[in-house]
Design an enzyme around this catalytic site. Structure first.
Site, PDB file in Angstrom:
ATOM      1  N   GLY A 209       0.789  -1.219   0.000  1.00  0.00           N
ATOM      2  CA  GLY A 209       0.000   0.000   0.000  1.00  0.00           C
ATOM      3  C   GLY A 209       0.826   1.276   0.000  1.00  0.00           C
ATOM      4  O   GLY A 209       0.293   2.360  -0.186  1.00  0.00           O
TER       5      GLY A 209
ATOM      6  N   GLU B 293       7.447   3.212  19.155  1.00  0.00           N
ATOM      7  CA  GLU B 293       7.538   2.222  18.073  1.00  0.00           C
ATOM      8  C   GLU B 293       8.046   0.874  18.552  1.00  0.00           C
ATOM      9  O   GLU B 293       8.441   0.025  17.754  1.00  0.00           O
ATOM     10  CB  GLU B 293       8.433   2.765  16.965  1.00  0.00           C
ATOM     11  CG  GLU B 293       7.948   4.070  16.365  1.00  0.00           C
ATOM     12  CD  GLU B 293       6.805   3.901  15.371  1.00  0.00           C
ATOM     13  OE1 GLU B 293       6.904   3.027  14.501  1.00  0.00           O
ATOM     14  OE2 GLU B 293       5.822   4.663  15.463  1.00  0.00           O
TER      15      GLU B 293
ATOM     16  N   HIS C 255      13.620   3.593  11.796  1.00  0.00           N
ATOM     17  CA  HIS C 255      13.800   2.999  13.122  1.00  0.00           C
ATOM     18  C   HIS C 255      15.284   2.729  13.345  1.00  0.00           C
ATOM     19  O   HIS C 255      16.044   2.534  12.387  1.00  0.00           O
ATOM     20  CB  HIS C 255      13.045   1.669  13.249  1.00  0.00           C
ATOM     21  CG  HIS C 255      11.564   1.799  13.279  1.00  0.00           C
ATOM     22  ND1 HIS C 255      10.727   0.936  12.601  1.00  0.00           N
ATOM     23  CD2 HIS C 255      10.757   2.683  13.902  1.00  0.00           C
ATOM     24  CE1 HIS C 255       9.472   1.279  12.803  1.00  0.00           C
ATOM     25  NE2 HIS C 255       9.466   2.335  13.589  1.00  0.00           N
TER      26      HIS C 255
ATOM     27  N   CYS D 105      12.771  -6.892  11.715  1.00  0.00           N
ATOM     28  CA  CYS D 105      11.399  -6.388  11.834  1.00  0.00           C
ATOM     29  C   CYS D 105      10.416  -7.500  12.171  1.00  0.00           C
ATOM     30  O   CYS D 105       9.408  -7.272  12.825  1.00  0.00           O
ATOM     31  CB  CYS D 105      10.961  -5.722  10.531  1.00  0.00           C
ATOM     32  SG  CYS D 105      11.716  -4.114  10.211  1.00  0.00           S
TER      33      CYS D 105
END
Length: 448
Positions: free
Chosen positions: A19, A174, A250, A371
């Site tokens: 997306g 986060e 990050h 991740c």
């Protein structure tokens, strides 16, 4: 008592799509609107979990979210049946439908921050779900994340759960993507390393100019307080704003730590010398010997690091005390990065071996090996208290592989997200998954 670092990998959800929702994430934006393959993505993730389990590492799995999130769309004014909500959103506000279908919960390094019992005041393992309020599509994750973590780590004698921080910019959190822990052994007291991109209240800290800094100093300090961490057991460091503006959204895109080792890029932090000295001093006080491994910009540029995800790797401790680095295939495809890694492992240093995994479906959406996993340090007693249904075994791997083959599509485009049938497929898959993983009712459609 033995202790372990258990990697709980996120299972890629059935709506995995490109997306392009994550501003500041170069891979996410550059691959926007391409066709994705949810089945391949899930199987690639499972293959990594199985491989690490076969190597002798403790491995678990963390369930995905219900998508599309129809309840979130209703809160934004779309009414009617589930099918009508989806169809109306597709017609009137397609970007909101795309956001409500995001499978970004697969990157469970952002699910929460975890502090092991050896570090906390009450001797329990503490979890704080990340609010992820910098991006709408991720900000809607934490209620389900909290329920899933609660079902996995349910024993209140050993585990403590905290709600996400206030969902405002000042407390942007986060999760573990900006947090790591250094220790001599996983069951011993360690030093928790919180990396932030900006301060909400203190103007002395500079901010990036192009992309947002997602983690605030104030959020990191709040998590440390909630977890009952001592001042001597915490170090705070600021990301270099210049690298955030180059796509390092990050800290785990520019540095990774484990045990007594910090593997980081030369440009990763501000005031690096002070930070390294503080880490060295505090790690020494808990009986460890800090081992920083700096990758010079002359060998690997920040752009190389972002494109290859060299630092979004898993740094794993082996029985002989050496480290194994798990990297994505993209590292082998970058000549400078691969040359550096060959020299690194051949130098006789602590990082002795590199293993490469094909995670293309995740990588194209902006997430690498680091991740995909949430690290939880557990002693034997705590590991025994974890819901056994989420610990990877050979039979569980086979069950999950068959489950993916039954329920996942092998192609997903933006137009497919407007199909109301996708919601039914997702719910059917997740209902079965909760039985496989023995989670109970954790999804809104199971509760309401």
């Amino acid at each position: 008592m033995k202790s372990y670092e258990v990697n709980f990998d996120g299972l890629v959800g059935p709506t995995h799509n490109y997306g392009g929702l994550s501003y500041g994430n170069v891979a996410s934006q550059s691959n926007s609107q391409q066709s994705s393959n949810p089945k391949e993505a899930a199987l690639q993730g499972l293959a990594k979990m199985k491989a690490l389990m076969d190597m002798g590492f403790q491995q678990g799995v963390l369930a995905p979210q219900e998508r599309p999130d129809v309840a979130a769309l209703r809160r934004l004014g779309f009414a009617g049946s589930d099918a009508q909500v989806i169809q109306r959103a597709a017609k009137e506000a397609m970007p909101l439908l795309v956001a409500s279908c995001s499978a970004s919960s697969m990157w469970v390094a952002n699910a929460a921050t975890v502090s092991p019992s050896a570090d906390t005041a009450d001797g329990r393992v503490h979890f704080t779900a990340a609010n992820l309020n910098c991006k709408y599509h991720r900000s809607i994750e934490h209620p389900t994340t909290s329920r899933v973590l609660g079902a996995m780590f349910a024993d209140q004698q050993h585990f403590a759960h905290h709600a996400a921080l206030p969902a405002v910019a000042q407390f942007g959190d986060e999760g573990a993507a900006n947090h790591t822990r250094f220790c001599r052994a996983y069951g011993e007291a360690g030093v928790e390393f919180f990396v932030f991109g900006r301060s909400a209240f203190d103007s002395r800290y500079p901010s990036p100019q192009k992309y947002p800094a997602r983690q605030t100093l104030e959020a990191s300090r709040a998590v440390a307080r909630l977890h009952g961490l001592s001042e001597e057991g915490v170090v705070y460091a600021q990301q270099n704003p210049a690298v955030i503006d180059q796509g390092v959204f990050h800290n785990d895109v520019i540095a990774v730590g484990n045990g007594e080792v910090l593997f980081y890029h030369e440009d990763a932090f501000l005031d690096t010398d002070r930070m390294l000295a503080e880490l060295s001093n505090k790690i020494a006080k808990v009986g460890g010997k800090f081992q920083p491994v700096c990758v010079p910009r002359s060998a690997v540029t920040v752009d190389d690091a972002v494109r290859s995800y060299l630092f979004n790797s898993q740094l794993l401790s082996r029985a002989d005390g050496s480290m194994l680095l798990i990297v994505p295939e993209e590292c082998r495809g970058n000549e400078r990065v691969w040359n550096y890694l060959q020299g690194l492992t051949g130098s006789g240093g602590v990082i002795r071996e590199v293993k490469v995994f094909d995670l293309k479906q995740s990588m194209q959406n902006g997430g690498g090996p680091a991740c995909l996993r949430l690290r939880v340090a557990l002693n034997e007693t705590e590991l025994a208290a974890v819901n056994p249904g989420v610990i990877m075994t050979a039979p569980l791997y086979e069950s999950l592989t068959q489950w993916v083959e039954r329920h996942y599509r092998d192609r997903m485009t933006e137009n497919d997200l407007a199909d109301p049938q996708l919601l039914l497929e997702c719910r059917s898959a997740l209902d079965e998954l909760t039985q496989i993983l023995k989670l109970g009712a954790v999804y809104p459609f199971q509760i309401n």
